[in-house]
Design an enzyme around this catalytic site. Structure first.
Site, PDB file in Angstrom:
ATOM      1  N   ARG A 143       0.829  -1.233   0.000  1.00  0.00           N
ATOM      2  CA  ARG A 143       0.000   0.000   0.000  1.00  0.00           C
ATOM      3  C   ARG A 143       0.853   1.268   0.000  1.00  0.00           C
ATOM      4  O   ARG A 143       0.496   2.270   0.621  1.00  0.00           O
ATOM      5  CB  ARG A 143      -0.964   0.042   1.194  1.00  0.00           C
ATOM      6  CG  ARG A 143      -1.939  -1.088   1.252  1.00  0.00           C
ATOM      7  CD  ARG A 143      -2.929  -1.093   0.093  1.00  0.00           C
ATOM      8  NE  ARG A 143      -3.646  -2.343   0.091  1.00  0.00           N
ATOM      9  CZ  ARG A 143      -3.257  -3.420  -0.621  1.00  0.00           C
ATOM     10  NH1 ARG A 143      -2.204  -3.355  -1.425  1.00  0.00           N
ATOM     11  NH2 ARG A 143      -3.933  -4.529  -0.564  1.00  0.00           N
TER      12      ARG A 143
ATOM     13  N   GLU B 201      -4.343   3.108   6.751  1.00  0.00           N
ATOM     14  CA  GLU B 201      -4.197   2.942   5.294  1.00  0.00           C
ATOM     15  C   GLU B 201      -4.860   4.132   4.604  1.00  0.00           C
ATOM     16  O   GLU B 201      -4.373   4.642   3.604  1.00  0.00           O
ATOM     17  CB  GLU B 201      -4.861   1.641   4.847  1.00  0.00           C
ATOM     18  CG  GLU B 201      -4.829   1.449   3.340  1.00  0.00           C
ATOM     19  CD  GLU B 201      -5.307   0.077   2.892  1.00  0.00           C
ATOM     20  OE1 GLU B 201      -5.065  -0.917   3.616  1.00  0.00           O
ATOM     21  OE2 GLU B 201      -5.921  -0.001   1.820  1.00  0.00           O
TER      22      GLU B 201
ATOM     23  N   CYS C 141     -10.565  -0.424   3.671  1.00  0.00           N
ATOM     24  CA  CYS C 141      -9.916  -0.728   4.950  1.00  0.00           C
ATOM     25  C   CYS C 141      -9.270   0.525   5.518  1.00  0.00           C
ATOM     26  O   CYS C 141      -8.568   1.244   4.815  1.00  0.00           O
ATOM     27  CB  CYS C 141      -8.849  -1.804   4.758  1.00  0.00           C
ATOM     28  SG  CYS C 141      -9.580  -3.417   4.475  1.00  0.00           S
TER      29      CYS C 141
END
Ligand SMILES: Cc1cc2nc3c(=O)[nH]c(=O)nc-3n(C[C@H](O)[C@H](O)[C@H](O)COP(=O)(O)OP(=O)(O)OC[C@H]3O[C@@H](n4cnc5c(N)ncnc54)[C@H](O)[C@@H]3O)c2cc1C
Length: 353
Positions: free
Chosen positions: A223, A343, A272
């Site tokens: 990520r 995130e 998320c």
């Protein structure tokens, strides 16, 4: 602080594309949350983009690149400066025949970008699913097919294109919303694969200069994409491999089906909220085991379906989500001793006072 009347008229006079002033960012994020940005501009093409960047520099206004807003939490005070969305001119999806010969030789990097742009064979940005295209794939000596994809292309369009033309490599993005620009920055994906796995080159604007970045100048990890500070991504060169379109479609379908059964649908969210820790159980499991499903602050709630999702009832403020994130982080820290890292990108400022 909003833009002055003078700034508004000079920005409009540039005719860059669609311009909105004091625009609520809640209209441009999947969370449906966020205070106003001074100006929201959807730039038509590269010329408009360069003009906007110059204008912002002259006016000393910050520029915030925005994709689909699917990984963003914008604070309730909004964003100062200009939110920049890439428009139609950045939605190119095209095969590249022999990229090596296009980019070699004496030209500068800027020339290389121009020649690259001019040499791609456009085959259209939108492809029907289920149908094989009938277009012979330009397979290189290493068995790969090079595809130029603009940052403004949305992920589902890339996936449909790959199904139609029989291209493997990005199946792991099945069900991921947003644009290619955002997906590159976030190295978006799933346990089935990430976008960074297939990226060979990045096309960026660095300062006022257009450049081609080679792999030594960027790095993808979980990520995360590291690239020169402040670079704006125009697009990428992907190396895909020929694969049966039916198989590609089947894999994407299975992933989407799995997600529908395990993730909340129908309520605003940003996917998320926390990254999975490097080792051990994923963030969702840690949050679930801490008994936090259903925990609520204002209009924001930890999803009962997937504990790493916070969903909004449509009226949640950024402050609610931030407070909820704090509570989740603290509880997971005290129960599991693990420090969860976000995130979701939290941007903008709190409201004054
Ligand atoms: C329901 C749901 C499910 C999701 N599932 C997943 C998943 O399975 N896997 C996953 O990885 N993500 C998932 N996400 C998160 C999100 O879809 C991805 O992070 C996506 O890649 C974000 O793309 P975007 O265009 O919306 O980017 P944005 O949210 O608009 O931006 C993300 C970041 O990229 C920057 N940025 C955007 N475009 C550019 C550009 N051209 N140049 C430079 N910087 C830029 C922005 O400034 C911001 O910092 C999910 C989100 C939702 C809402």
């Amino acid at each position: 602080m909003s833009l002055t009347e003078g700034q508004r008229s000079s920005l409009l006079a540039l005719q860059l594309g669609r311009v909105l002033f004091d625009e609520p960012m809640s209209r441009h994020t999947s969370f449906r949350i966020g205070g106003p940005v001074d100006a929201w501009v959807k730039v038509r093409d590269e010329v408009a983009l360069m003009n906007l960047l110059q204008w912002c520099k002259r006016e000393a206004l910050p520029v915030f690149p925005l994709g689909g807003g699917c990984n963003l939490l914008v604070r309730d005070g909004g964003i100062r400066g200009v939110a920049l969305r890439l428009g139609k001119g950045f939605r190119r999806l095209a095969f590249v025949r022999d990229p090596a010969s296009e980019l070699q030789d004496e030209g500068s990097e800027v020339d290389a970008v121009s020649r690259f742009s001019a040499s791609v064979e456009a085959v259209g940005g939108v492809a029907e699913p289920h149908k094989e295209s009938g277009v012979a794939l330009p397979v290189d000596e290493d068995g790969r097919v090079r595809l130029h994809v603009g940052s403004g292309v949305v992920v589902p369009t890339l996936l449909r294109f790959c199904v139609r033309h029989g291209l493997g490599g990005v199946e792991g993005l099945g069900g991921v919303p947003g644009t290619i620009g955002g997906a590159l920055v976030m190295n978006a994906g799933t346990h089935e694969g990430e976008l960074g796995d297939v990226v060979e080159e990045l096309y960026v604007v660095d300062g006022q200069e257009r450049r081609v970045l080679q792999p030594a100048e960027f790095s993808f990890s979980y990520r995360k994409l590291v690239l020169p500070e402040g670079a704006l991504i125009l697009g990428a060169l992907l190396a895909l491999r020929p694969r049966s379109g039916e198989q590609v479609q089947q894999e994407i379908r299975e992933l989407v089906h799995y997600r529908k059964n395990t993730q909340p649908t129908g309520l605003p969210s940003a996917g998320c909220l926390f990254k999975n820790p490097d080792v051990g159980p994923p963030a969702g499991k840690l949050i679930d085991e801490a008994g936090l499903k259903g925990l609520q602050v204002g209009g924001a709630r930890v999803s009962e379906v997937h504990a790493n999702y916070v969903v909004s009832d449509g009226k949640a403020q950024a402050a609610d989500v931030l407070e909820l994130m704090d509570q989740v982080k603290n509880r997971v820290q005290s129960i599991h001793g693990i420090d969860l890292r976000p995130e979701v990108r939290v941007v903008g400022s709190d409201p004054p006072g």
